[in-house]
Design an enzyme around this catalytic site. Structure first.
Site, short mmCIF file in Angstrom:
data_model
loop_
_atom_site.label_atom_id
_atom_site.label_comp_id
_atom_site.label_asym_id
_atom_site.label_seq_id
_atom_site.Cartn_x
_atom_site.Cartn_y
_atom_site.Cartn_z
CE1 TYR A 148 70.35 -15.36 91.46
CE2 TYR A 148 72.46 -16.34 92.05
CZ TYR A 148 71.64 -15.73 91.11
OH TYR A 148 72.12 -15.48 89.85
CG ASP A 243 71.44 -23.90 95.21
OD1 ASP A 243 72.65 -24.22 95.13
OD2 ASP A 243 70.97 -22.89 94.65
CE LYS A 271 78.66 -18.58 94.41
NZ LYS A 271 77.21 -18.69 94.40
C1 LIG Z 1 76.13 -18.56 93.33
C2 LIG Z 1 74.92 -19.39 93.51
C3 LIG Z 1 74.22 -19.94 92.42
C4 LIG Z 1 74.54 -19.58 91.00
O1 LIG Z 1 75.81 -19.97 90.65
P1 LIG Z 1 76.52 -19.27 89.36
O2 LIG Z 1 77.78 -20.05 89.21
O3 LIG Z 1 76.72 -17.84 89.76
O4 LIG Z 1 75.59 -19.41 88.22
C5 LIG Z 1 73.17 -20.80 92.67
N1 LIG Z 1 72.83 -21.11 93.93
C6 LIG Z 1 73.46 -20.60 95.00
C7 LIG Z 1 73.04 -21.02 96.37
C8 LIG Z 1 74.52 -19.71 94.83
O5 LIG Z 1 75.10 -19.19 95.90
#
Ligand SMILES: *Cc1c(COP(=O)(O)O)cnc(C)c1O
Length: 432
Positions: A148, A243, A271
């Protein structure tokens, strides 16, 4: 149908929330659709715990889906936020705090020579993709099933019918035209990645990957998978984007890139770097980052980017995770949890296994730890749901879906972990 009135404030709030907000929540997984039941409305949190609207306390294993690595409401972070807020909430002009956190990120992750702050992980990955496309002049992007990367249009896509055909949208409102440049491949499948580059390598702008996947439960990349990805991107002039919104500063101080010893061209963060406030970032090679506006042709902007209050929370968090022994302790905590849960399941004769990397963990109602999305999806969802609700009743809050990773904080001490394992022992007996 019961005509009895519920006395639960969670029920009352959920009913009320659904009147003003679709599904009663501001992000889908909070709604308990996968496991059923009423979502808990949280009133306050401290350390490893939070309390819901009925005053019930839970041991929290989602930690706001990753950010709460220091435990909730850590006094140093709260004080930094209060001090920053007293000086004004947002200026729309640069501040010294933004330089400090940028320098700290660049120092901690050597692959990042320059960085741009944004407010969400979605923005970070979306902007990194735009930069990769702008810098290469190519359109095609490669992602992996089950990873994701936020909800940008071109990423809400599943694999097409053919092996190397382009994807189909997974959300209404995403035109097929918007995903026709996105190729979705299997995680950890090296031959498939090699085939993709052999047939279209010179048209691929970038490969984006979660190097430790935390959005299909927890699945580690194999070292060969990432290594080969790095080589193929270099050979074909494609940009490699890690990511690390979830795994950055979560699996270790150097992120997954340090753990695997692989240098991406660009990294997305989020995060943990906001410590519970909206801070995310993307950064990497200076020659790429120099293509960003205002000095380059790739546009990107944000009213609240680098917000001073959010940056204060993030910077304080980044300092505190550098305390001696922090990641050793975090790693040992997640390991103690997974080992204990596995032993308790075994006693009850339940197929169960688990894995953890730093302060992230996954557990699976299957015999073996999965290495791909399809293997993960083959787990016993029905049993997971019974386990989830059993644990919730016991005062332990795991992610409300089998497809999510879990998180410990530095304040989950041995007593908290052992209480969790004792509760699991009782629940496994009931669902065995
Ligand atoms: C949470 C997440 C996102 C998206 O981040 P948001 O702050 O919710 O938009 C993108 N990539 C990864 C790997 C994530 O865990």
């Amino acid at each position: 149908m019961t005509t009895e009135q519920s006395t639960s404030r969670n029920d009352t709030l959920f009913a009320r929330a659904q009147q003003s907000t679709p599904g009663g929540v501001n992000s889908p997984v909070r709604a308990f659709r996968s496991v059923g039941g009423t979502p808990r409305f949280i009133e306050r949190a401290k350390g490893p715990h939070f309390w819901d609207a009925d005053g019930k306390r839970y041991i929290d294993y989602i930690g706001s889906w990753g950010p709460a690595i220091l435990g909730h409401a850590r006094s140093e972070v709260v004080e930094a936020v209060q001090a920053a807020a007293a000086n004004g909430l947002s200026f729309g002009a640069p501040t010294e705090g933004e330089i400090e956190i940028a320098e700290e990120i660049c120092r901690l992750l050597p692959s990042i020579e320059q960085v741009r702050l944004v407010s969400s992980g979605t923005e970070a990955t979306m902007s990194a993709l735009r930069l990769a496309r702008g810098a290469t002049g190519r359109d095609k992007i490669v992602k992996f099933e089950g990873c994701y990367h936020g909800h940008a249009d071109s990423l809400l896509v599943k694999a097409g019918s053919g092996l190397l055909t382009f994807g189909n949208p997974t959300s209404a409102g995403v035109p097929e035209d918007f995903v026709k440049h996105t190729l979705v491949l299997d995680y950890n499948n090296v031959p498939q990645l090699e085939d993709a580059f052999a047939s279209m390598g010179d048209t691929i702008a970038c490969v984006i990957v979660e190097p430790v996947a935390g959005n299909m439960n927890l699945i580690r990349a194999t070292p060969e998978f990432l290594q080969r990805m790095r080589e193929l991107c270099t050979e074909h002039g494609a940009v490699l984007i890690f990511d690390e919104v979830m795994c950055g500063f979560r699996v270790g101080l150097e992120g997954a890139q340090g753990m695997y010893g692989i240098t991406p061209d660009l990294t997305a963060l989020g995060k943990v770097i906001g410590g519970g406030m909206p801070v995310a970032a993307f950064g990497g090679r200076a020659d790429l980052m120099q293509k960003m506006a205002p000095i380059g042709p790739v546009y990107q902007a944000g009213t609240l980017s680098g917000n001073p209050v959010a940056v204060a929370a993030g910077m304080t968090t980044l300092k505190l995770i550098q305390e001696e022994g922090f990641y050793e302790k975090l790693t040992a905590t997640a390991d103690r949890l997974v080992t204990g849960l596995t032993a308790a399941a075994q006693e009850a004769g339940i197929d169960f296994c688990g894995d953890s990397v730093g302060g992230m963990f996954g557990f699976y109602f299957s015999k073996d730890v999965p290495s791909s999305y399809s293997e993960m999806m083959a787990g016993d969802k029905e049993r997971f749901n019974r386990f989830f609700h059993g644990m919730l009743e016991e005062g332990v809050y795991f992610a409300p879906a089998m497809f999510e990773a879990g998180f410990v904080s530095i304040q989950h001490d041995d007593a908290v972990i052992d209480a969790t394992i004792e509760a699991a022992r009782r629940v496994f007996k009931r669902i065995g």
